[in-house]
Design an enzyme around this catalytic site. Structure first.
Site, short mmCIF file in Angstrom:
data_model
loop_
_atom_site.label_atom_id
_atom_site.label_comp_id
_atom_site.label_asym_id
_atom_site.label_seq_id
_atom_site.Cartn_x
_atom_site.Cartn_y
_atom_site.Cartn_z
N HIS A 202 0.83 -1.20 -0.10
CA HIS A 202 -0.04 -0.05 -0.06
C HIS A 202 0.87 1.22 0.02
O HIS A 202 0.43 2.13 0.79
CB HIS A 202 -0.72 -0.05 1.09
CG HIS A 202 -2.06 -1.05 0.98
ND1 HIS A 202 -1.95 -2.06 2.02
CD2 HIS A 202 -3.03 -1.00 0.26
CE1 HIS A 202 -2.97 -3.11 1.62
NE2 HIS A 202 -3.74 -2.21 0.67
N HIS A 302 -5.94 -3.38 -10.96
CA HIS A 302 -6.61 -3.40 -9.39
C HIS A 302 -7.85 -2.87 -9.63
O HIS A 302 -8.35 -2.43 -10.38
CB HIS A 302 -5.80 -1.87 -8.88
CG HIS A 302 -6.34 -1.61 -7.50
ND1 HIS A 302 -7.30 -0.77 -7.25
CD2 HIS A 302 -5.84 -2.04 -6.31
CE1 HIS A 302 -7.61 -0.58 -5.85
NE2 HIS A 302 -6.66 -1.32 -5.10
#
Length: 385
Positions: A202, A302
């Site tokens: 992340h 994603h």
């Protein structure tokens, strides 16, 4: 055919997901979805701001409509964030109309399909245990493999790790790194060598930390290490990639093809991961995939979308040669997630054995279940009103 109305609904998924409806004077309506990351209030506001520009346009001129919106007022500078997210949701709805009007699935309008099924990876987050134990990760990994998934992903960036120095210093320390390696080692042992395993960080770390993590994870033969640091600093990402054999994946927070140009030209990644309902939509994602193909880089989007945005993304993934795998992020919300659409085969879910099979029905190929939408709609936004 002309556009007569643009409306939205906001439903519970990954926070607040914004759905878009575009109506035409011929009675055909198209539905799209915008990525939830920017917050529904901002996205709905931007869609309402852009909607008048679409009234009277032929929705089948998808790229003309898209470019008209992109050039409106904000053309004189970099474009991203709420504006592009809203534009993406609108664009998906336009493709849905175009496909329905032509009597063709969207993938055919994008040039046809390379594959009938779209391979998924299950985003397993922190595992089955709310406390994030290794046992919970192992349990979830084995469960997903038993359900037919050939690829999975876990998060290992624990912001609440007791060994962290403080809330803002994200330089890794020995105790944190050891717990990361133990988690990955346990999952790899549980699933064996032939299931693809990705790990997400992340974008939380600095260059030396990213390098240390990537070195320590090399023995586990990852499919990729995702965003060890933010993708905006291409030089920093290049330094990480040059120092490890672990493949580096990035791009979920980049916008439009221009946002990916330097990342690809500088050789900063091994895999790119645009988010289709965020980066500009289906046609834009296809252009990004084409840029990646020039550099022999695979495309693995994603995705944090309801089944509507998920199926739309699958059409784009079917229409490119360099597709690798597509994210599926609904383990904690599966029942609600499935309730938002009528599955084409009537089984109750578009996900089967770790794949999505592309329907041949016109448009995106799934219709919203309005009972499910209304049951989980957020008050104050209306439901396509």
């Amino acid at each position: 055919m002309r556009i007569v109305n643009v409306t939205t609904a906001v439903v519970a998924y990954h926070g607040q997901a914004t759905l878009v409806r575009i109506d035409t004077d011929e009675g055909i309506s198209g539905f799209g979805e915008a990525n939830p990351d920017a917050g529904a209030g901002a996205v709905v506001g931007m869609i309402n701001f852009l909607a008048p520009l679409l009234i009277g346009e032929d929705p089948r001129n998808v790229e003309r409509c898209w470019e008209k919106l992109r050039r409106h007022k904000v053309f004189a500078g970099p474009q991203g964030g709420v504006f592009v997210i809203a534009l993406s949701g609108i664009e998906l709805a336009l493709w849905d109309i175009a496909g329905k009007a032509a009597g063709q699935p969207v993938y055919r309008l994008l040039g046809g399909k390379f594959r009938d099924r779209i391979r998924l990876y299950a985003d397993c987050g922190d595992g089955d245990d709310p406390a994030g134990s290794i046992a919970g990760c192992v349990d979830r990994a084995q469960r997903m493999v038993a359900e037919g998934f050939t690829a999975i992903k876990f998060d290992i960036d624990n912001l609440h790790h007791p060994a962290k120095f403080d809330d803002f210093n994200h330089t890794i320390n020995a105790a944190e790194l050891r717990s990361m390696v133990e988690r990955v080692a346990a999952v790899r042992e549980a699933i064996g060598p032939d299931v693809d395993l990705a790990i997400d960080l992340h974008a939380r770390y600095d260059v030396p930390s990213a390098c240390r993590i990537s070195w320590e994870l090399e023995p586990f033969h990852l499919m990729w290490l995702e965003e060890p640091l933010p993708a905006e600093n291409v030089d920093a990402l290049v330094r990480v990639r040059e120092q490890t054999r672990t493949p580096i994946c990035a791009g979920e927070n980049l916008y439009l093809r221009w946002g990916f140009r330097e990342l690809l030209e500088r050789g900063a990644v091994d895999v790119i991961e645009p988010d289709v309902p965020k980066c500009g939509g289906l046609a834009e994602a296809k252009k990004i995939a084409n840029l990646a193909e020039l550099h022999y880089i695979p495309f693995a989007p994603h995705l944090v979308s309801t089944p509507l945005g998920t199926m739309a993304t699958s059409h784009q993934c079917a229409a490119i040669p360099n597709f690798l795998v597509q994210e599926w992020h609904a383990l904690e919300e599966r029942a609600v997630w499935d309730s938002y659409v009528h599955s084409p085969d009537g089984s109750g879910s578009i996900v089967k054995d770790g794949y999505i099979t592309l329907p041949d029905t016109p448009g995106i190929g799934v219709e919203l279940d309005m009972d499910g939408v209304r049951a989980h709609a957020f008050a104050g936004y209306g439901v396509f009103e």
